[in-house]
Enzyme design. Structure first.
Site, short mmCIF file in Angstrom:
data_model
loop_
_atom_site.label_atom_id
_atom_site.label_comp_id
_atom_site.label_asym_id
_atom_site.label_seq_id
_atom_site.Cartn_x
_atom_site.Cartn_y
_atom_site.Cartn_z
N HIS A 157 -6.23 -9.73 -4.24
CA HIS A 157 -4.90 -10.25 -3.72
C HIS A 157 -4.12 -10.39 -4.85
CE1 HIS A 157 -7.78 -10.55 -0.34
NE2 HIS A 157 -6.70 -10.67 0.49
N ASP A 163 0.76 -1.22 0.02
CA ASP A 163 0.14 -0.03 0.12
C ASP A 163 0.69 1.38 -0.16
OD1 ASP A 163 -2.34 -1.74 0.10
OD2 ASP A 163 -2.14 -1.43 2.48
N LEU A 217 -2.69 -8.48 -6.52
CA LEU A 217 -1.71 -7.42 -6.27
C LEU A 217 -0.75 -7.93 -5.28
CD1 LEU A 217 -3.87 -4.16 -6.40
CD2 LEU A 217 -2.57 -5.16 -8.41
O1 F6P Z 1 -2.40 -4.01 3.74
C1 F6P Z 1 -2.01 -4.77 2.44
C2 F6P Z 1 -3.57 -5.01 1.99
O2 F6P Z 1 -3.29 -5.45 0.64
C3 F6P Z 1 -4.53 -3.87 1.81
O3 F6P Z 1 -4.40 -3.23 0.69
C4 F6P Z 1 -5.96 -4.71 2.05
O4 F6P Z 1 -6.96 -4.01 2.29
C5 F6P Z 1 -5.64 -5.75 2.81
O5 F6P Z 1 -4.16 -6.07 2.89
C6 F6P Z 1 -6.04 -6.90 2.98
O6 F6P Z 1 -5.91 -7.84 3.55
P1 F6P Z 1 -6.42 -9.19 3.97
O7 F6P Z 1 -7.33 -9.51 2.75
O8 F6P Z 1 -5.17 -10.07 4.16
O9 F6P Z 1 -7.29 -9.14 5.11
#
Ligand code: F6P
Length: 366
Positions: free
Chosen positions: A288, A144, A290
């Protein structure tokens, strides 16, 4: 010296490159390296771990991992030691602070220092451990790009590169079908990924959390493109982007349920723009994707520099710091200054000014 490495929070491309650099730089100094599985769960909740909770890391264990996505140590954001989930007597889930216990377990296991790789949550844990007498060096990670005091976090460049590739592909299908393509990207409450990938990919509108959007402005930009003979448009939306107050009233009754099933902000923008422009709209959530895959060359280099710098900081006797990319060089910042400080896109940034100068609609001008 015996050091422990932990990777915490969401994964980001480059984590393995950091681990590799920490291990190789430690071995050169004659130090012993160990990896803690799944954040700090290898120590706090070893029976929950899928593999060896604490594992010795040598040159063989890190051979060839620099190009791999993910983390060989595993990572989790469900077991934050500062807010560790516990089931209460009534069945509900509460949380407790287990950092005191973690500091004791690190000492009992003979660790002289910890390299904690992660985002703002991991830096807060590192700061708490430092306050409890643990020598800890933080390494900033997040796709991010929202960590303050460092010009770069590894993972961001890879995420932006992949999002850009996706946007390039969506242009050709949108162009052929005369559609509005909406791409939702991660970034939490920061618009870095959306802004950079959107600009690199030639988006026509970019919506970021820092600028509350009015879809009427985006619709006007799309109509103007149509009038000029350009019948497709590409809109990038950061997952944390929010409409200006009241704009959501377009969504009435039963439609709201449909959108909730469809997903988040990207689906909402798709639906509303279809109503406002009368054009066919489609949305894609990159999510994800990304976070996965092999790190870019830039991220591999930054991650390696961060890992080596963390070991260098420990060799200099430092602790309670995060390594950070300053003006071209790696330095350190006190964890106390980092924890709890995040970085969003400044409204006066030249990147935003550039976006406007390129004619990209940022959703704030009808
Ligand atoms: O902080 C990284 C990140 O990829 C954010 O952009 C996203 O909101 C979050 O993690 C999602 O995380 P998870 O699905 O692992 O809870």
């Amino acid at each position: 010296m015996k050091i422990a490495i932990s990777t915490g929070g969401g994964d980001a491309p480059g984590l393995n490159a950091v681990i590799r650099a920490v291990v190789l730089a430690s071995i050169r100094r004659g130090w012993e390296c160990w990896g803690i599985r799944d954040g700090f769960n290898g120590l706090l909740d070893p029976q929950q771990c899928t593999g060896e909770p604490v594992m010795r890391l040598d040159a063989t264990s890190v051979y060839g991992i620099g190009a791999l996505g993910g983390t060989i140590l595993g990572s989790t954001n469900r077991a934050d030691p500062l807010h560790y989930p516990v089931r209460q007597a009534d069945g509900s889930v509460g949380e407790i602070d287990r950092t005191e216990e973690l500091a004791r377990l690190l000492r009992e296991n003979g660790f002289d220092a910890v390299v904690s790789v992660g985002g703002d949550g991991s830096m807060a844990i590192a700061a708490a451990l430092h306050d409890k007498g643990v020598r800890v060096v933080g390494v900033p990670k997040t796709i991010d790009n929202d960590l303050d005091h460092t010009f770069a976090t590894f993972g961001f460049d890879t995420a932006v590169g992949f999002a850009t590739e996706c946007i390039d592909r969506l242009h050709s299908t949108g162009y052929s079908q005369h559609r509005v393509m909406v791409v939702e990207v991660m970034g939490r409450y920061a618009g870095w990924i959306a802004l950079h990938a959107g600009m690199a990919g030639g988006a026509h509108a970019i919506l970021i959390p820092e600028i509350p959007y009015e879809l009427a402005a985006v619709a006007a930009a799309i109509r103007a493109r149509d009038a000029a003979g350009h019948h497709h448009s590409l809109v990038v939306v950061a997952e944390g982007a929010e409409p200006v107050r009241g704009e959501r009233t377009v969504l009435a009754g039963a439609e709201t349920g449909r959108l909730e099933r469809l997903g988040g902000v990207g689906a909402r923008v798709e639906h509303e723009l279809a109503g406002l422009t009368g054009k066919e709209c489609r949305s894609v959530v990159l999510g994800h994707l990304l976070r996965g895959g092999s790190p870019s060359a830039f991220d591999r280099v930054v991650a390696s520099r961060f890992g080596a710098a963390a070991v260098r900081a420990l060799a200099l006797g430092q602790g309670g710091v995060m390594v950070a990319l300053g003006d071209g060089a790696i330095g350190t910042v006190p964890l106390s200054e980092v924890a709890g400080h995040t970085k969003t896109v400044p409204l006066d940034s030249d990147t935003l000014a550039t976006a406007r100068e390129l004619g990209i609609c940022l959703g704030d001008q009808a």
